[in-house]
Write a protein that holds these residues in place. Structure first.
Motif, PDB file in Angstrom:
ATOM      1  N   GLY A  76      41.373  29.856  32.727  1.00 27.15           N
ATOM      2  CA  GLY A  76      41.579  29.671  34.157  1.00 27.15           C
ATOM      3  C   GLY A  76      42.449  30.805  34.669  1.00 27.15           C
ATOM      4  O   GLY A  76      43.527  31.066  34.140  1.00 27.15           O
ATOM      5  N   GLY A  77      41.969  31.496  35.694  1.00 24.74           N
ATOM      6  CA  GLY A  77      42.670  32.682  36.158  1.00 24.74           C
ATOM      7  C   GLY A  77      43.478  32.478  37.420  1.00 24.74           C
ATOM      8  O   GLY A  77      44.638  32.840  37.489  1.00 24.74           O
ATOM      9  N   ASP A  96      44.936  37.547  27.378  1.00 22.67           N
ATOM     10  CA  ASP A  96      43.541  37.414  27.780  1.00 22.67           C
ATOM     11  C   ASP A  96      43.461  36.335  28.846  1.00 22.67           C
ATOM     12  O   ASP A  96      43.986  35.230  28.649  1.00 22.67           O
ATOM     13  CB  ASP A  96      42.657  36.997  26.598  1.00 22.67           C
ATOM     14  CG  ASP A  96      42.520  38.093  25.562  1.00 22.67           C
ATOM     15  OD1 ASP A  96      41.933  39.131  25.879  1.00 22.67           O
ATOM     16  OD2 ASP A  96      43.003  37.894  24.417  1.00 22.67           O
ATOM     17  N   VAL A  97      42.807  36.648  29.948  1.00 17.25           N
ATOM     18  CA  VAL A  97      42.582  35.672  31.013  1.00 17.25           C
ATOM     19  C   VAL A  97      41.081  35.433  31.131  1.00 17.25           C
ATOM     20  O   VAL A  97      40.310  36.373  31.317  1.00 17.25           O
ATOM     21  CB  VAL A  97      43.138  36.167  32.363  1.00 17.25           C
ATOM     22  CG1 VAL A  97      42.836  35.142  33.463  1.00 17.25           C
ATOM     23  CG2 VAL A  97      44.629  36.428  32.263  1.00 17.25           C
ATOM     24  N   VAL A  98      40.686  34.169  31.000  1.00 22.68           N
ATOM     25  CA  VAL A  98      39.273  33.797  31.041  1.00 22.68           C
ATOM     26  C   VAL A  98      39.031  32.986  32.309  1.00 22.68           C
ATOM     27  O   VAL A  98      39.598  31.906  32.483  1.00 22.68           O
ATOM     28  CB  VAL A  98      38.880  32.980  29.794  1.00 22.68           C
ATOM     29  CG1 VAL A  98      37.374  32.726  29.784  1.00 22.68           C
ATOM     30  CG2 VAL A  98      39.320  33.693  28.517  1.00 22.68           C
ATOM     31  N   GLU A  99      38.208  33.512  33.196  1.00 19.04           N
ATOM     32  CA  GLU A  99      37.923  32.872  34.485  1.00 19.04           C
ATOM     33  C   GLU A  99      36.419  32.901  34.718  1.00 19.04           C
ATOM     34  O   GLU A  99      35.791  33.951  34.696  1.00 19.04           O
ATOM     35  CB  GLU A  99      38.657  33.612  35.605  1.00 19.04           C
ATOM     36  CG  GLU A  99      38.261  33.233  37.011  1.00 19.04           C
ATOM     37  CD  GLU A  99      38.464  31.758  37.315  1.00 19.04           C
ATOM     38  OE1 GLU A  99      37.459  31.101  37.672  1.00 19.04           O
ATOM     39  OE2 GLU A  99      39.605  31.270  37.179  1.00 19.04           O
ATOM     40  N   ASP A 101      34.764  32.307  37.437  1.00 18.46           N
ATOM     41  CA  ASP A 101      34.373  32.794  38.756  1.00 18.46           C
ATOM     42  C   ASP A 101      34.653  34.300  38.853  1.00 18.46           C
ATOM     43  O   ASP A 101      35.773  34.725  39.192  1.00 18.46           O
ATOM     44  CB  ASP A 101      35.139  32.021  39.834  1.00 18.46           C
ATOM     45  CG  ASP A 101      34.606  32.275  41.229  1.00 18.46           C
ATOM     46  OD1 ASP A 101      34.055  33.365  41.473  1.00 18.46           O
ATOM     47  OD2 ASP A 101      34.760  31.376  42.090  1.00 18.46           O
ATOM     48  N   ARG A 102      33.631  35.105  38.576  1.00 19.59           N
ATOM     49  CA  ARG A 102      33.803  36.564  38.610  1.00 19.59           C
ATOM     50  C   ARG A 102      34.234  37.044  39.996  1.00 19.59           C
ATOM     51  O   ARG A 102      35.075  37.942  40.138  1.00 19.59           O
ATOM     52  CB  ARG A 102      32.504  37.254  38.198  1.00 19.59           C
ATOM     53  CG  ARG A 102      32.590  38.779  38.163  1.00 19.59           C
ATOM     54  CD  ARG A 102      31.241  39.397  37.822  1.00 19.59           C
ATOM     55  NE  ARG A 102      30.792  39.028  36.489  1.00 19.59           N
ATOM     56  CZ  ARG A 102      31.149  39.693  35.379  1.00 19.59           C
ATOM     57  NH1 ARG A 102      31.953  40.743  35.463  1.00 19.59           N
ATOM     58  NH2 ARG A 102      30.685  39.304  34.205  1.00 19.59           N
ATOM     59  N   GLY A 103      33.649  36.446  41.034  1.00 24.73           N
ATOM     60  CA  GLY A 103      33.998  36.833  42.391  1.00 24.73           C
ATOM     61  C   GLY A 103      35.458  36.585  42.706  1.00 24.73           C
ATOM     62  O   GLY A 103      36.099  37.369  43.429  1.00 24.73           O
ATOM     63  N   LEU A 104      36.020  35.502  42.160  1.00 19.76           N
ATOM     64  CA  LEU A 104      37.438  35.209  42.368  1.00 19.76           C
ATOM     65  C   LEU A 104      38.303  36.260  41.677  1.00 19.76           C
ATOM     66  O   LEU A 104      39.286  36.741  42.251  1.00 19.76           O
ATOM     67  CB  LEU A 104      37.760  33.807  41.853  1.00 19.76           C
ATOM     68  CG  LEU A 104      39.218  33.365  41.972  1.00 19.76           C
ATOM     69  CD1 LEU A 104      39.661  33.347  43.428  1.00 19.76           C
ATOM     70  CD2 LEU A 104      39.424  31.999  41.326  1.00 19.76           C
ATOM     71  N   LEU A 105      37.950  36.606  40.441  1.00 16.96           N
ATOM     72  CA  LEU A 105      38.688  37.656  39.737  1.00 16.96           C
ATOM     73  C   LEU A 105      38.673  38.960  40.530  1.00 16.96           C
ATOM     74  O   LEU A 105      39.692  39.646  40.649  1.00 16.96           O
ATOM     75  CB  LEU A 105      38.078  37.905  38.354  1.00 16.96           C
ATOM     76  CG  LEU A 105      38.505  37.015  37.188  1.00 16.96           C
ATOM     77  CD1 LEU A 105      37.799  37.466  35.917  1.00 16.96           C
ATOM     78  CD2 LEU A 105      40.014  37.020  36.997  1.00 16.96           C
ATOM     79  N   GLU A 106      37.506  39.303  41.067  1.00 15.08           N
ATOM     80  CA  GLU A 106      37.388  40.555  41.829  1.00 15.08           C
ATOM     81  C   GLU A 106      38.242  40.505  43.087  1.00 15.08           C
ATOM     82  O   GLU A 106      38.917  41.489  43.437  1.00 15.08           O
ATOM     83  CB  GLU A 106      35.921  40.809  42.169  1.00 15.08           C
ATOM     84  CG  GLU A 106      35.074  41.149  40.943  1.00 15.08           C
ATOM     85  CD  GLU A 106      33.584  41.207  41.239  1.00 15.08           C
ATOM     86  OE1 GLU A 106      33.184  40.821  42.359  1.00 15.08           O
ATOM     87  OE2 GLU A 106      32.821  41.624  40.343  1.00 15.08           O
TER      88      GLU A 106
END
Length: 281
Positions: A76-77, A96-99, A101-106
Motif C-alpha cells: 500500500g503506497g 520497497d513500496v507496492v501499490e 494503483d499505478r496512476g496513484l503512484l504517478e
C-alpha cells in the motif's frame, strides 16, 4: 509563499485528490474517492498527522536502535507517508513500496516527489502477487496498509497470505498492519487469530473507545517471533494526543476468543466503515 492548489485525477482505482494544508506550507492530504488516505509534510517527513500512522511510527521507532537502517516492505503506497518517515528517521534504509494503483503512484511522485537518494523503490503491482514473488528473508519490517476504497481486500487476510509475509521477513522481522473494525470485531478477531497461527507474538494497539466497542476505528497489529518493546510502546501511545492501549499476551488471546484463522475459501474484506467514520472537514 506560493499558493498551493488542489490536484484531482482519476486513477486506476478511483478519484484521487491532493489538497494543501493551509496551516503547513508544503503539507498535503491525499483522499481517494473522498476517503482520507495519507498526509505528508514535504518539509517535515517525520511529522505524522493521522493517529494510526503515528502508532505505526511508534512501532517502527522501537523495532531496532534509533537511526539504524532497515529493509522495509510497504504494501500500500498512498502518498508514501511511512516510507518518507523511515527514510528521514533511519537514513540508508532500503524500502520497497507496492501499490496496485499505478496512476496513484504517478500522481504522488509527480506532485510530491521523493528526495534524491531516498532508497525507496516503487512497484505498481498487487500486494499479494508481489509478495509471493519476493525472496525469502527479504525484509526487517513488512507494513500492510492496503485498502481497496475503504476496505482491506479479502486476499490480504488469509493464513496463506500471512505465511507468505512471514517467509519474506527475516527471522527477527516484524509484521505491521493497519486494520479497521467495530464491535463485535468479527474481522479483527479473525485477523489476530490468523497472525497468531503463524507468529509467536501478536500485539494490538487501539484507542480504548474502539476496543470497548463504542465506535468504528483503526487498530494497529504487530506480529513477530519476539515480543516488541511493550513498555516503550505503551509510553508512546499513552502520551499521544489520542491515547491508545497496547494489548498483548493473555489479553490478546482473550480478545481472539473462539475466532479461527482465515482460510482462502472463507476470506472476506474488512467491513465497510459507517458513513462519516473517516470523513474530513
Amino acid at each position: 509563499m506560493t499558493e498551493q492548489i488542489p490536484v484531482s485525477r482519476t486513477t486506476d482505482h478511483g478519484t484521487a485528490k491532493l489538497m494543501p494544508d493551509v496551516d503547513r506550507e508544503r503539507a498535503w492530504l491525499l483522499t481517494v474517492d473522498g476517503a482520507p488516505q495519507s498526509y505528508v509534510d514535504l518539509d517535515d517527513p517525520a511529522y505524522l498527522e493521522f493517529e494510526y500512522a503515528r502508532r505505526l511510527g511508534y512501532v517502527l521507532d522501537t523495532v531496532a536502535e534509533a537511526g539504524r537502517a532497515l529493509d522495509v516492505v510497504h504494501l500500500g503506497g498512498g502518498a508514501l507517508t511511512l516510507p518518507r518517515y523511515v527514510a528521514a528517521t533511519r537514513p540508508g534504509s532500503r524500502q520497497d513500496v507496492v501499490e496496485a494503483d499505478r496512476g496513484l503512484l504517478e500522481l504522488v511522485t509527480e506532485q510530491l516527489p521523493l528526495p534524491a537518494g531516498s532508497g525507496i523503490a516503487l512497484h505498481a503491482a498487487d500486494a499479494r502477487a508481489w509478495l509471493e514473488d519476493a525472496p525469502d528473508d527479504h525484509a526487517d519490517v513488512l507494513i500492510a496498509d492496503v485498502f481497496g476504497g475503504s476496505r482491506v481486500p479479502a486476499h490480504l487476510t488469509t493464513l496463506d497470505y500471512v505465511r507468505t509475509a512471514e517467509r519474506v521477513l527475516r527471522p527477527g522481522g516484524v509484521y505491521l498492519a493497519n486494520l479497521a473494525d467495530a464491535a463485535p470485531f468479527g474481522f479483527l478477531r479473525s485477523q489476530l487469530a490468523t497472525l497468531a497461527a503463524v507468529f509467536a507474538e501478536v500485539t494490538l494497539i487501539a484507542e480504548p473507545a474502539v476496543l470497548r466497542g463504542r465506535r468504528f476505528g483503526n487498530a494497529v497489529v504487530v506480529a513477530a517471533h519476539r515480543p516488541p518493546d511493550i513498555a516503550a510502546l505503551a509510553r508512546r501511545t499513552a502520551s499521544d494526543a489520542f491515547p491508545a492501549r497496547v494489548e498483548h499476551g493473555a489479553a490478546v488471546r482473550e480478545f481472539i476468543g473462539s475466532a479461527r484463522p482465515v482460510e482462502e475459501a472463507d476470506a472476506v474484506p474488512s467491513p465497510e466503515p459507517p458513513d462519516g467514520a473517516f470523513g474530513i472537514g
